[in-house]
Design a protein around this motif. Structure first.
Motif, PDB file in Angstrom:
ATOM      1  N   GLN A   1      -7.653  20.235 -26.370  1.00 18.60           N
ATOM      2  CA  GLN A   1      -7.620  21.202 -27.549  1.00 18.60           C
ATOM      3  C   GLN A   1      -8.982  21.052 -28.398  1.00 18.60           C
ATOM      4  N   PHE A   2      -9.027  19.895 -28.344  1.00 16.59           N
ATOM      5  CA  PHE A   2     -10.283  19.539 -29.513  1.00 16.59           C
ATOM      6  C   PHE A   2     -11.700  19.185 -28.829  1.00 16.59           C
ATOM      7  N   ASN A   3     -12.550  19.954 -29.360  1.00 13.94           N
ATOM      8  CA  ASN A   3     -13.971  19.942 -28.589  1.00 13.94           C
ATOM      9  C   ASN A   3     -14.714  18.721 -29.583  1.00 13.94           C
ATOM     10  N   ASN A   4     -14.185  17.809 -30.026  1.00 14.88           N
ATOM     11  CA  ASN A   4     -14.957  17.205 -31.254  1.00 14.88           C
ATOM     12  C   ASN A   4     -14.313  15.785 -31.335  1.00 14.88           C
ATOM     13  N   ASP A   5     -14.916  14.465 -31.096  1.00 22.00           N
ATOM     14  CA  ASP A   5     -14.287  13.328 -31.090  1.00 22.00           C
ATOM     15  C   ASP A   5     -13.777  12.949 -32.304  1.00 22.00           C
ATOM     16  N   ASP A   6     -14.199  13.479 -33.458  1.00 21.04           N
ATOM     17  CA  ASP A   6     -13.733  13.195 -34.678  1.00 21.04           C
ATOM     18  C   ASP A   6     -12.314  13.970 -34.917  1.00 21.04           C
ATOM     19  N   LEU A   7     -11.993  14.794 -34.586  1.00 19.39           N
ATOM     20  CA  LEU A   7     -10.895  15.558 -34.676  1.00 19.39           C
ATOM     21  C   LEU A   7      -9.713  14.767 -33.635  1.00 19.39           C
ATOM     22  N   THR A   8     -10.138  14.448 -32.850  1.00 15.48           N
ATOM     23  CA  THR A   8      -9.100  13.402 -31.603  1.00 15.48           C
ATOM     24  C   THR A   8      -9.056  12.127 -32.467  1.00 15.48           C
ATOM     25  N   ARG A   9      -9.785  11.561 -33.074  1.00 16.59           N
ATOM     26  CA  ARG A   9      -9.660  10.370 -33.641  1.00 16.59           C
ATOM     27  C   ARG A   9      -8.621  10.753 -34.819  1.00 16.59           C
ATOM     28  N   LEU A  10      -8.915  11.637 -35.474  1.00 16.55           N
ATOM     29  CA  LEU A  10      -8.030  12.186 -36.749  1.00 16.55           C
ATOM     30  C   LEU A  10      -6.620  12.281 -36.041  1.00 16.55           C
ATOM     31  N   PHE A  11      -6.499  13.107 -35.202  1.00 17.71           N
ATOM     32  CA  PHE A  11      -5.036  13.088 -34.575  1.00 17.71           C
ATOM     33  C   PHE A  11      -4.428  11.821 -34.578  1.00 17.71           C
ATOM     34  N   TRP A  12      -5.100  10.846 -33.808  1.00 18.45           N
ATOM     35  CA  TRP A  12      -4.549   9.485 -33.255  1.00 18.45           C
ATOM     36  C   TRP A  12      -4.403   8.588 -34.464  1.00 18.45           C
ATOM     37  N   GLN A  13      -4.892   9.118 -35.875  1.00 18.42           N
ATOM     38  CA  GLN A  13      -4.826   8.318 -37.113  1.00 18.42           C
ATOM     39  C   GLN A  13      -3.299   8.884 -37.689  1.00 18.42           C
ATOM     40  N   LEU A  14      -2.697   9.814 -37.199  1.00 18.43           N
ATOM     41  CA  LEU A  14      -1.263  10.238 -37.718  1.00 18.43           C
ATOM     42  C   LEU A  14      -0.349   9.208 -37.242  1.00 18.43           C
ATOM     43  N   SER A  15       0.827   9.259 -37.959  1.00 25.60           N
ATOM     44  CA  SER A  15       1.853   8.274 -37.346  1.00 25.60           C
ATOM     45  C   SER A  15       2.440   8.718 -36.077  1.00 25.60           C
ATOM     46  N   MET A  16       2.851   8.219 -35.387  1.00 27.55           N
ATOM     47  CA  MET A  16       3.753   8.598 -33.979  1.00 27.55           C
ATOM     48  C   MET A  16       4.680   9.646 -34.352  1.00 27.55           C
ATOM     49  N   GLN A  17       5.384   9.509 -35.422  1.00 34.37           N
ATOM     50  CA  GLN A  17       6.235  10.760 -35.672  1.00 34.37           C
ATOM     51  C   GLN A  17       5.492  12.250 -36.100  1.00 34.37           C
TER      52      GLN A  17
ATOM     53  N   ARG B   1       2.159  12.922 -35.182  1.00 38.16           N
ATOM     54  CA  ARG B   1       1.775  13.429 -33.823  1.00 38.16           C
ATOM     55  C   ARG B   1       2.686  14.119 -32.857  1.00 38.16           C
ATOM     56  N   HIS B   2       3.933  13.589 -32.970  1.00 38.05           N
ATOM     57  CA  HIS B   2       4.923  14.145 -31.953  1.00 38.05           C
ATOM     58  C   HIS B   2       5.320  15.698 -32.721  1.00 38.05           C
ATOM     59  N   HIS B   3       5.573  15.695 -33.956  1.00 38.27           N
ATOM     60  CA  HIS B   3       5.881  16.829 -34.737  1.00 38.27           C
ATOM     61  C   HIS B   3       4.770  17.796 -34.545  1.00 38.27           C
ATOM     62  N   SER B   4       3.454  17.308 -34.529  1.00 40.32           N
ATOM     63  CA  SER B   4       2.360  18.351 -34.415  1.00 40.32           C
ATOM     64  C   SER B   4       2.214  18.901 -32.969  1.00 40.32           C
ATOM     65  N   ILE B   5       2.751  18.088 -32.031  1.00 39.39           N
ATOM     66  CA  ILE B   5       2.755  18.745 -30.774  1.00 39.39           C
ATOM     67  C   ILE B   5       3.915  19.922 -30.609  1.00 39.39           C
ATOM     68  N   GLU B   6       4.786  19.325 -31.191  1.00 37.39           N
ATOM     69  CA  GLU B   6       6.237  20.273 -31.281  1.00 37.39           C
ATOM     70  C   GLU B   6       5.623  21.780 -31.927  1.00 37.39           C
TER      71      GLU B   6
ATOM     72  N   ASP C   1      -0.936  18.435 -40.474  1.00 37.25           N
ATOM     73  CA  ASP C   1      -0.660  17.297 -41.303  1.00 37.25           C
ATOM     74  C   ASP C   1      -1.296  16.197 -41.511  1.00 37.25           C
ATOM     75  N   ILE C   2      -2.659  16.132 -40.938  1.00 39.12           N
ATOM     76  CA  ILE C   2      -3.707  15.361 -41.215  1.00 39.12           C
ATOM     77  C   ILE C   2      -3.732  14.443 -42.386  1.00 39.12           C
ATOM     78  N   GLY C   3      -3.429  15.245 -43.477  1.00 38.54           N
ATOM     79  CA  GLY C   3      -3.433  14.468 -44.919  1.00 38.54           C
ATOM     80  C   GLY C   3      -2.574  13.331 -44.995  1.00 38.54           C
ATOM     81  N   LYS C   4      -1.532  13.237 -44.274  1.00 44.35           N
ATOM     82  CA  LYS C   4      -0.340  12.280 -44.292  1.00 44.35           C
ATOM     83  C   LYS C   4      -0.993  11.065 -43.719  1.00 44.35           C
ATOM     84  N   SER C   5      -2.033  11.078 -43.014  1.00 43.33           N
ATOM     85  CA  SER C   5      -2.442   9.967 -42.440  1.00 43.33           C
ATOM     86  C   SER C   5      -3.057   9.066 -43.398  1.00 43.33           C
TER      87      SER C   5
END
Length: 157
Positions: free
Chosen positions: A30-46, A48-53, A87-91
């Motif tokens: 989905q992401f075309n940018n490594d910064d976006l991917t890193r941002l996503f992985w900075q989210l808590s496990m919960q 990240r799971h919620h965002s995929i839902e 929810d990226i601001g929650k990180s």
């Protein structure tokens, strides 16, 4: 109905697991940018799971319900990216399960609670510091902060 969905999410929060390899690949595609991917992985496990839902519910809503105009279909990729980043601001801090509930109910009204409740704005400011293209930032601003996208409004619970 919103309260019911928030309660349901709070209960699901306890049982979230690590996301599957298939979902990890979906995020990377989905992401075309490594910064976006890193941002996503900075989210808590919960989160990240919620965002995929949210992404999965949005895909179903947009494809099955045929509710989008042609112009909106053209920006579908942006909407899917927004689902993963909303929810990226929650990180920026660690918000516990009970803290989130008390903040939503306005039982806690401190600085950290305000950060949690304003996580979308914080997320935008955070993304502006990275090498993220203007179109993604503008879409985030328009469809999440200025006026929450009508599909995301129905799928973010």
């Amino acid at each position: 109905m919103k309260t019911y969905l928030k309660i349901k999410r709070a209960i699901r929060y306890i049982f979230y697991k690590h996301i599957s390899v298939d979902d990890q690949l979906k995020v990377k595609q989905q992401f075309n940018n490594d910064d976006l991917t890193r941002l996503f992985w900075q989210l808590s496990m919960q989160d990240r799971h919620h965002s995929i839902e949210v992404l999965e519910r949005t895909i179903i809503k947009t494809i099955d319900d045929e509710i989008l105009t042609l112009k909106e279909l053209e920006s579908l990729n942006n909407l899917y990216t927004l689902c993963l980043l909303h929810d990226i601001g929650k990180s920026v801090s660690n918000f516990s399960w009970i803290f989130r509930i008390f903040s939503e109910l306005k039982i806690i009204k401190n600085k950290k609670s305000k950060m949690y409740l304003n996580h979308e704005i914080i997320g935008l400011e955070y993304m502006k510091k990275l090498s993220i293209d203007d179109s993604t930032l503008k879409y985030y601003q328009k469809e999440l902060i200025d006026n929450k996208h009508f599909v995301l409004d129905k799928t973010d619970y």
